[in-house]
Design an enzyme around this catalytic site. Structure first.
Site, PDB file in Angstrom:
ATOM      1  N   ARG A 147      -3.578   7.726  -2.146  1.00 18.56           N
ATOM      2  CA  ARG A 147      -3.008   8.667  -1.175  1.00 18.56           C
ATOM      3  C   ARG A 147      -2.358   9.862  -1.864  1.00 18.56           C
ATOM      4  O   ARG A 147      -2.239  10.932  -1.254  1.00 18.56           O
ATOM      5  CB  ARG A 147      -2.041   7.927  -0.258  1.00 18.56           C
ATOM      6  CG  ARG A 147      -2.782   6.887   0.595  1.00 18.56           C
ATOM      7  CD  ARG A 147      -1.874   6.106   1.487  1.00 18.56           C
ATOM      8  NE  ARG A 147      -2.635   5.151   2.284  1.00 18.56           N
ATOM      9  CZ  ARG A 147      -2.111   4.340   3.192  1.00 18.56           C
ATOM     10  NH1 ARG A 147      -0.812   4.382   3.436  1.00 18.56           N
ATOM     11  NH2 ARG A 147      -2.877   3.505   3.868  1.00 18.56           N
ATOM     12  N   ARG A 160      -6.580  -5.708  -2.956  1.00 15.01           N
ATOM     13  CA  ARG A 160      -6.090  -6.226  -1.678  1.00 15.01           C
ATOM     14  C   ARG A 160      -7.237  -6.299  -0.678  1.00 15.01           C
ATOM     15  O   ARG A 160      -7.926  -5.311  -0.446  1.00 15.01           O
ATOM     16  CB  ARG A 160      -4.976  -5.339  -1.113  1.00 15.01           C
ATOM     17  CG  ARG A 160      -3.770  -5.245  -2.028  1.00 15.01           C
ATOM     18  CD  ARG A 160      -2.664  -4.399  -1.442  1.00 15.01           C
ATOM     19  NE  ARG A 160      -1.616  -4.155  -2.421  1.00 15.01           N
ATOM     20  CZ  ARG A 160      -0.521  -3.438  -2.187  1.00 15.01           C
ATOM     21  NH1 ARG A 160      -0.339  -2.884  -0.998  1.00 15.01           N
ATOM     22  NH2 ARG A 160       0.379  -3.267  -3.138  1.00 15.01           N
ATOM     23  N   SER A 176       6.816   2.554  -2.087  1.00 15.16           N
ATOM     24  CA  SER A 176       7.876   1.777  -1.451  1.00 15.16           C
ATOM     25  C   SER A 176       8.851   1.366  -2.537  1.00 15.16           C
ATOM     26  O   SER A 176       8.433   0.836  -3.575  1.00 15.16           O
ATOM     27  CB  SER A 176       7.317   0.520  -0.764  1.00 15.16           C
ATOM     28  OG  SER A 176       6.547   0.846   0.358  1.00 15.16           O
ATOM     29  N   GLU A 207       2.013   6.949   3.091  1.00 11.43           N
ATOM     30  CA  GLU A 207       2.905   6.233   2.178  1.00 11.43           C
ATOM     31  C   GLU A 207       2.308   6.221   0.775  1.00 11.43           C
ATOM     32  O   GLU A 207       1.175   5.783   0.575  1.00 11.43           O
ATOM     33  CB  GLU A 207       3.108   4.804   2.661  1.00 11.43           C
ATOM     34  CG  GLU A 207       3.973   3.959   1.727  1.00 11.43           C
ATOM     35  CD  GLU A 207       3.833   2.476   2.003  1.00 11.43           C
ATOM     36  OE1 GLU A 207       3.959   1.691   1.055  1.00 11.43           O
ATOM     37  OE2 GLU A 207       3.574   2.100   3.174  1.00 11.43           O
ATOM     38  N   ARG A 225      -7.531   3.337   2.854  1.00  8.90           N
ATOM     39  CA  ARG A 225      -7.229   1.907   2.702  1.00  8.90           C
ATOM     40  C   ARG A 225      -8.395   1.238   1.963  1.00  8.90           C
ATOM     41  O   ARG A 225      -9.306   0.689   2.561  1.00  8.90           O
ATOM     42  CB  ARG A 225      -7.037   1.264   4.080  1.00  8.90           C
ATOM     43  CG  ARG A 225      -6.366  -0.104   4.032  1.00  8.90           C
ATOM     44  CD  ARG A 225      -6.225  -0.681   5.428  1.00  8.90           C
ATOM     45  NE  ARG A 225      -5.329   0.095   6.257  1.00  8.90           N
ATOM     46  CZ  ARG A 225      -4.006  -0.070   6.301  1.00  8.90           C
ATOM     47  NH1 ARG A 225      -3.434  -0.994   5.551  1.00  8.90           N
ATOM     48  NH2 ARG A 225      -3.260   0.673   7.093  1.00  8.90           N
TER      49      ARG A 225
END
Length: 421
Positions: free
Chosen positions: A389, A260, A350, A347, A275
């Site tokens: 994470r 990403r 999801s 996070e 990130r």
């Protein structure tokens, strides 16, 4: 993608979803074009009926040895009109489609209104331990232990890339194998291994394109994309297919790297593993009957929670508000773990229900019985888990006052040690 009939019949719900998800789709323009299209279809149908009637009359006259030249000329004019109207209808349909693909999924009725500040914490698990020493952030501890190498990662690929070394690399591999084993052996998923590069239509199928193209790594010459998540290739495994009812539900799990660009996110929580542009993730994907999808969402969430519970990482579950939902999701739970070294909730998963939104884009359907009209399946996916994470949480939650890291008991058979030093 939403059904055009649904959009036409429920414009208020669609407009609210566009506003809540901060999209720019021109619903009024779509409805106007759709009305014009239906009028043109009606006009064309009338002319086709006239053409058929005149054609039959001309055929009858020819059998009688009579030729009505005016009728033949009239039929040609009618045929030309039909051709022109059909081309206009196709033009309208192309315009409608270009608006339709930017219309987001409708949030489920249980989704809170508003933006991220309205996200609801629906569950908390585990206790955050009090420490008698200052917990060091992973981006300081990892390099000191020789397991994270940000400097050399950046030297190879640029900022926000990392190299894992020694027990750091082994910890990544241990987590991947541990999670795949749990999902396959205990949760009933079937493991698949999929390509890490996909075609444009594959990215469109799960909703990453066209909206998120700037966040993707694009191989321009072949018009291919590095996958941002295993959700993309795994969900597309069954594009253009029709399941039998007895084939459902179908569960898949896969490990892939994810890529990403995170355009526009620079400077926001980018230190360390927070990130990064390439990271590992284990994903779960479900294909289910529509009436089962929200029960399956709860089951998917439970599978993710069990991973964290076995690792003994305190976490919380958030029901995301409409303004924080992804473009394609109807409902999503975010699962966050606590990292004491940086004092943040992070996070790591999801879990989303897309209802039939993705299935329409990929044309994935099922038949309830032989000969029945095909229906769209519902698709779901969840991270089980994203690794960077999770690694942060382990390095900071399991840190000792000696600057070492105790290995979670569940990972010791995979890592072949109980301490990272």
């Amino acid at each position: 993608m939403l059904d055009l009939k649904y959009i036409r019949e429920h414009p208020e719900f669609v407009q609210r979803a566009i506003e809540n998800k901060h999209e720019n789709a021109d619903l009024a323009r779509l409805l106007s074009l759709d009305e014009e299209r239906r009028q043109k279809i009606q006009e064309a149908d009338g002319l086709k009926e006239k053409r058929n009637r005149v054609s039959q009359e001309i055929g009858r006259l020819k059998k009688e040895g009579t030729v009505d030249r005016e009728a033949i000329a009239d039929m040609k004019r009618v045929s030309d009109s039909i051709k022109a109207i059909d081309e206009w209808i196709r033009k309208l349909e192309r315009e409608i489609y270009q608006i339709q693909i930017y219309i987001p999924n409708i949030p489920h009725e249980s989704v809170p209104e508003g933006g991220p500040s309205q996200n609801q914490i629906v569950k908390e698990w585990g206790e955050i331990q009090e420490r008698d020493f200052k917990v060091r952030p992973h981006y300081d501890l990892g390099p000191e232990l020789g397991i994270l190498d940000f400097e050399r990662g950046a030297r190879i690929s640029g900022s926000n890339f990392v190299a894992y070394r020694g027990l750091g690399a082994a910890l990544e591999r241990a987590l991947i194998n541990f999670m795949l084993d749990m999902h396959v052996q205990k949760h009933g998923y079937r493991e698949v291994s999929v390509p890490f590069i996909t075609r444009r239509e594959i990215m469109f199928g799960t909703g990453q394109l066209p909206k998120l193209e700037e966040d993707m790594y694009h191989v321009e010459k072949e018009d291919l994309f590095l996958i941002p998540t295993a959700e993309v290739p795994v969900t597309n495994l069954h594009r253009e297919e029709i399941f039998r009812a007895e084939d459902l539900p179908l569960y898949y799990t896969a490990y892939t790297p994810c890529f990403r660009r995170e355009a526009g996110s620079y400077g926001a929580d980018t230190r360390g593993l927070m990130r990064i542009h390439q990271f590992d993730k284990v994903e779960m994907v479900k294909f289910v009957k529509p009436e089962d999808s929200y029960r399956e969402l709860d089951s998917l969430l439970a599978d993710v929670e069990e991973v964290l519970q076995v690792l003994n990482l305190p976490y919380r579950v958030l029901n995301l508000a409409a303004g924080d939902l992804s473009f394609a999701a109807a409902k999503c739970y975010d699962i966050e773990v606590y990292a004491p070294g940086i004092d943040k909730w992070l996070e790591v998963s999801s879990c989303s229900n897309f209802e039939d939104f993705q299935a329409r884009r990929m044309n994935i359907r099922f038949r309830r019985q032989s000969g029945a009209k095909p229906e769209f399946v519902h698709t779901l996916n969840g991270s089980g888990l994203a690794l960077p994470r999770t690694v942060i949480a382990i390095l900071e939650q399991y840190q000792t006052d000696e600057g070492t890291v105790s290995v979670p008991e569940a990972l010791r058979p995979y890592l072949h040690t109980d301490l990272i030093r």
